[in-house]
Design a protein around this motif. Structure first.
Motif, PDB file in Angstrom:
ATOM      1  N   GLN A   2       0.839  -1.188   0.000  1.00 42.01           N
ATOM      2  CA  GLN A   2       0.000   0.000   0.000  1.00 42.01           C
ATOM      3  C   GLN A   2       0.882   1.249   0.000  1.00 42.01           C
ATOM      4  OE1 GLN A   2      -2.168  -0.457   3.640  1.00 42.01           O
ATOM      5  NE2 GLN A   2      -0.622   0.553   4.846  1.00 42.01           N
ATOM      6  N   GLU A   3       0.265   2.403  -0.281  1.00 40.87           N
ATOM      7  CA  GLU A   3       1.014   3.652  -0.364  1.00 40.87           C
ATOM      8  C   GLU A   3       1.423   4.169   1.011  1.00 40.87           C
ATOM      9  OE1 GLU A   3      -1.113   6.498  -2.650  1.00 40.87           O
ATOM     10  OE2 GLU A   3      -1.204   5.227  -4.426  1.00 40.87           O
ATOM     11  N   LYS A   4       0.765   3.716   2.051  1.00 41.16           N
ATOM     12  CA  LYS A   4       1.033   4.233   3.399  1.00 41.16           C
ATOM     13  C   LYS A   4       2.287   3.563   3.953  1.00 41.16           C
ATOM     14  CE  LYS A   4      -1.808   5.637   7.335  1.00 41.16           C
ATOM     15  NZ  LYS A   4      -3.064   5.381   8.066  1.00 41.16           N
ATOM     16  N   GLN A   5       3.434   3.904   3.365  1.00 41.63           N
ATOM     17  CA  GLN A   5       4.666   3.230   3.740  1.00 41.63           C
ATOM     18  C   GLN A   5       5.374   3.946   4.880  1.00 41.63           C
ATOM     19  OE1 GLN A   5       6.819   2.835   0.032  1.00 41.63           O
ATOM     20  NE2 GLN A   5       6.100   0.738  -0.238  1.00 41.63           N
ATOM     21  N   ALA A   6       6.300   3.223   5.469  1.00 43.66           N
ATOM     22  CA  ALA A   6       7.075   3.751   6.587  1.00 43.66           C
ATOM     23  C   ALA A   6       7.971   4.896   6.121  1.00 43.66           C
ATOM     24  CB  ALA A   6       7.922   2.633   7.183  1.00 43.66           C
ATOM     25  N   ALA A   7       7.984   5.974   6.904  1.00 44.57           N
ATOM     26  CA  ALA A   7       8.911   7.082   6.666  1.00 44.57           C
ATOM     27  C   ALA A   7      10.106   6.888   7.590  1.00 44.57           C
ATOM     28  CB  ALA A   7       8.210   8.408   6.958  1.00 44.57           C
ATOM     29  N   LEU A   8      11.307   6.844   7.000  1.00 44.19           N
ATOM     30  CA  LEU A   8      12.485   6.453   7.764  1.00 44.19           C
ATOM     31  C   LEU A   8      13.579   7.504   7.731  1.00 44.19           C
ATOM     32  CD1 LEU A   8      12.994   2.814   6.389  1.00 44.19           C
ATOM     33  CD2 LEU A   8      11.606   3.516   8.332  1.00 44.19           C
ATOM     34  N   SER A   9      14.397   7.486   8.774  1.00 43.42           N
ATOM     35  CA  SER A   9      15.724   8.082   8.747  1.00 43.42           C
ATOM     36  C   SER A   9      16.673   6.975   9.186  1.00 43.42           C
ATOM     37  CB  SER A   9      15.808   9.299   9.673  1.00 43.42           C
ATOM     38  OG  SER A   9      15.476   8.931  11.000  1.00 43.42           O
ATOM     39  N   TRP A  10      17.983   7.222   9.062  1.00 45.00           N
ATOM     40  CA  TRP A  10      18.964   6.173   9.342  1.00 45.00           C
ATOM     41  C   TRP A  10      20.043   6.708  10.263  1.00 45.00           C
ATOM     42  CZ3 TRP A  10      18.282   1.286   7.115  1.00 45.00           C
ATOM     43  CH2 TRP A  10      17.260   1.207   6.159  1.00 45.00           C
ATOM     44  N   THR A  11      20.443   5.886  11.228  1.00 44.22           N
ATOM     45  CA  THR A  11      21.549   6.260  12.098  1.00 44.22           C
ATOM     46  C   THR A  11      22.863   6.028  11.358  1.00 44.22           C
ATOM     47  OG1 THR A  11      21.930   4.072  13.069  1.00 44.22           O
ATOM     48  CG2 THR A  11      20.195   5.426  14.070  1.00 44.22           C
ATOM     49  N   GLU A  12      23.954   6.514  11.938  1.00 46.29           N
ATOM     50  CA  GLU A  12      25.267   6.284  11.322  1.00 46.29           C
ATOM     51  C   GLU A  12      25.595   4.793  11.250  1.00 46.29           C
ATOM     52  OE1 GLU A  12      28.308   8.495  13.238  1.00 46.29           O
ATOM     53  OE2 GLU A  12      27.451  10.449  12.715  1.00 46.29           O
ATOM     54  N   ALA A  13      24.994   4.022  12.142  1.00 44.53           N
ATOM     55  CA  ALA A  13      25.220   2.574  12.142  1.00 44.53           C
ATOM     56  C   ALA A  13      24.240   1.833  11.228  1.00 44.53           C
ATOM     57  CB  ALA A  13      25.107   2.027  13.565  1.00 44.53           C
ATOM     58  N   GLU A  14      23.507   2.604  10.403  1.00 45.57           N
ATOM     59  CA  GLU A  14      22.570   2.025   9.440  1.00 45.57           C
ATOM     60  C   GLU A  14      21.391   1.327  10.102  1.00 45.57           C
ATOM     61  OE1 GLU A  14      22.737   1.789   5.427  1.00 45.57           O
ATOM     62  OE2 GLU A  14      23.069   3.694   6.477  1.00 45.57           O
ATOM     63  N   VAL A  15      20.963   1.848  11.240  1.00 44.32           N
ATOM     64  CA  VAL A  15      19.741   1.356  11.880  1.00 44.32           C
ATOM     65  C   VAL A  15      18.595   2.255  11.433  1.00 44.32           C
ATOM     66  CG1 VAL A  15      18.528   0.966  14.055  1.00 44.32           C
ATOM     67  CG2 VAL A  15      20.969   0.451  13.881  1.00 44.32           C
ATOM     68  N   PRO A  16      17.528   1.693  10.869  1.00 44.90           N
ATOM     69  CA  PRO A  16      16.398   2.528  10.468  1.00 44.90           C
ATOM     70  C   PRO A  16      15.620   3.029  11.690  1.00 44.90           C
ATOM     71  CG  PRO A  16      15.881   0.211  10.120  1.00 44.90           C
ATOM     72  CD  PRO A  16      17.318   0.267  10.558  1.00 44.90           C
ATOM     73  N   VAL A  17      15.185   4.276  11.611  1.00 44.44           N
ATOM     74  CA  VAL A  17      14.415   4.904  12.686  1.00 44.44           C
ATOM     75  C   VAL A  17      13.103   5.398  12.091  1.00 44.44           C
ATOM     76  CG1 VAL A  17      14.345   6.749  14.400  1.00 44.44           C
ATOM     77  CG2 VAL A  17      16.510   5.591  13.906  1.00 44.44           C
ATOM     78  N   SER A  18      12.002   5.074  12.735  1.00 41.19           N
ATOM     79  CA  SER A  18      10.706   5.546  12.264  1.00 41.19           C
ATOM     80  C   SER A  18      10.567   7.040  12.537  1.00 41.19           C
ATOM     81  CB  SER A  18       9.576   4.796  12.984  1.00 41.19           C
ATOM     82  OG  SER A  18       8.334   5.434  12.752  1.00 41.19           O
ATOM     83  N   GLU A  19      10.321   7.814  11.490  1.00 39.19           N
ATOM     84  CA  GLU A  19      10.099   9.245  11.687  1.00 39.19           C
ATOM     85  C   GLU A  19       8.736   9.490  12.322  1.00 39.19           C
ATOM     86  OE1 GLU A  19      10.751  11.280   8.003  1.00 39.19           O
ATOM     87  OE2 GLU A  19      12.924  11.004   8.101  1.00 39.19           O
ATOM     88  N   ARG A  20       7.800   8.600  12.072  1.00 34.71           N
ATOM     89  CA  ARG A  20       6.453   8.761  12.633  1.00 34.71           C
ATOM     90  C   ARG A  20       6.458   8.543  14.145  1.00 34.71           C
ATOM     91  NH1 ARG A  20       4.317   6.182   9.113  1.00 34.71           N
ATOM     92  NH2 ARG A  20       3.045   7.693   7.972  1.00 34.71           N
ATOM     93  N   PHE A  21       7.243   7.580  14.618  1.00 37.09           N
ATOM     94  CA  PHE A  21       7.243   7.240  16.037  1.00 37.09           C
ATOM     95  C   PHE A  21       8.553   7.588  16.747  1.00 37.09           C
ATOM     96  CE2 PHE A  21       4.235   4.261  14.009  1.00 37.09           C
ATOM     97  CZ  PHE A  21       3.077   4.642  14.676  1.00 37.09           C
ATOM     98  N   ASP A  22       9.523   8.096  16.004  1.00 42.59           N
ATOM     99  CA  ASP A  22      10.819   8.479  16.570  1.00 42.59           C
ATOM    100  C   ASP A  22      11.396   7.341  17.406  1.00 42.59           C
ATOM    101  OD1 ASP A  22      13.040  10.062  17.197  1.00 42.59           O
ATOM    102  OD2 ASP A  22      12.082  10.898  18.988  1.00 42.59           O
ATOM    103  N   ASP A  23      11.459   6.158  16.802  1.00 43.26           N
ATOM    104  CA  ASP A  23      11.904   4.966  17.513  1.00 43.26           C
ATOM    105  C   ASP A  23      12.642   4.059  16.524  1.00 43.26           C
ATOM    106  OD1 ASP A  23      11.969   3.864  20.072  1.00 43.26           O
ATOM    107  OD2 ASP A  23      10.215   2.607  19.762  1.00 43.26           O
ATOM    108  N   PRO A  24      13.768   3.459  16.921  1.00 44.09           N
ATOM    109  CA  PRO A  24      14.477   2.556  16.011  1.00 44.09           C
ATOM    110  C   PRO A  24      13.698   1.263  15.805  1.00 44.09           C
ATOM    111  CG  PRO A  24      15.528   2.548  18.157  1.00 44.09           C
ATOM    112  CD  PRO A  24      14.489   3.629  18.198  1.00 44.09           C
ATOM    113  N   TYR A  25      13.931   0.637  14.662  1.00 41.49           N
ATOM    114  CA  TYR A  25      13.233  -0.594  14.323  1.00 41.49           C
ATOM    115  C   TYR A  25      13.775  -1.808  15.051  1.00 41.49           C
ATOM    116  CZ  TYR A  25      10.095   1.146  10.733  1.00 41.49           C
ATOM    117  OH  TYR A  25       9.077   1.781  10.076  1.00 41.49           O
ATOM    118  N   PHE A  26      15.013  -1.747  15.483  1.00 36.03           N
ATOM    119  CA  PHE A  26      15.561  -2.854  16.263  1.00 36.03           C
ATOM    120  C   PHE A  26      16.621  -2.315  17.204  1.00 36.03           C
ATOM    121  CE2 PHE A  26      17.259  -3.205  11.845  1.00 36.03           C
ATOM    122  CZ  PHE A  26      18.569  -2.807  12.074  1.00 36.03           C
TER     123      PHE A  26
END
Length: 225
Positions: A2-26
């Protein structure tokens, strides 16, 4: 997807962070080790694996929990079939999933199998490996779980932090998790937040606070009597 995809930023260690929830994925420490401690060991796996075993999950994210489960299923030499159903409101784009999973070279064969079917996720069960199917249910779990006609033997409760994503930890949703748990089934989560544990108990689970992973002193496990 679907179009409602996750909006991400990435840490220097290549960990994805949710911009919507300001929380890392792992976990910033070791996401795979945390998955194995919290969700696999927390649900008594692989000892409980059997033909027809059913795992369900709130929050698919990068797919890490699924890949770790697939690897464990293979290593255990479990017989028959495994079904894995995950509820996700904001699925990741394929390119982001592939980028995130490069953090886990140990799971490269499983990641390759997932990426091979990624475009088909969200349209019903997909055979990812021999005997292992994955169903990604897109949309708000508060609506989609109630409409699901399945049962799980083990639940991975892996939404973003309850402080940042309280909707995925509401008491009414925990009641739906209970309703979709087979007798004797279990649930595990990294959080020991009081309102989450109370919600699980109110739903009917026998809830335990047990040692968490890394810096998290406690986590929660639950059993449907």
């Amino acid at each position: 997807m679907q179009e409602k995809q996750a909006a991400l930023s990435w840490t220097e260690a290549e960990v994805p962070v949710s911009e919507r929830f300001d929380d890392p994925y792992f976990s910033l420490e070791n996401g795979l080790s945390e998955t194995r401690h919290v969700f696999l060991a927390g649900n008594g796996l692989p000892a409980r694996f059997r033909d027809g075993f059913r795992v369900a999950e709130l929050g698919f994210g990068t797919g890490l929990n699924f890949l770790a489960t697939l690897r464990l299923w293979r290593e255990a030499g479990a017989p028959g079939r495994l079904s894995f159903t995950s509820f996700e409101a904001f699925p990741m784009a394929a390119a982001d999933t592939a980028r995130a999973l490069t953090a886990f070279p140990e799971l490269a064969p499983e990641a390759e199998a997932l990426m091979a079917v990624h475009a088909r996720l969200g349209a019903g069960p997909v055979e990812v490996a021999e005997g292992v199917s994955l169903t990604l249910v897109e949309g708000d779990a508060r609506e989609t779980l109630a409409a699901w006609d399945g049962l799980a033997d083990a639940w991975f409760l892996d939404g973003f932090s309850p402080a940042k994503n309280p909707e995925l930890w509401e008491e009414s949703l925990m009641a739906q998790v209970f309703a979709h748990t087979a007798p004797g089934g279990t649930a595990a989560t990294y959080t020991a937040a009081g309102f989450v544990r109370r919600g699980l108990a109110a739903a009917g689970f026998a809830v335990s606070r047990v040692p968490g992973y890394g810096r998290k002193r406690h986590m929660s496990t639950a059993v449907r009597p």
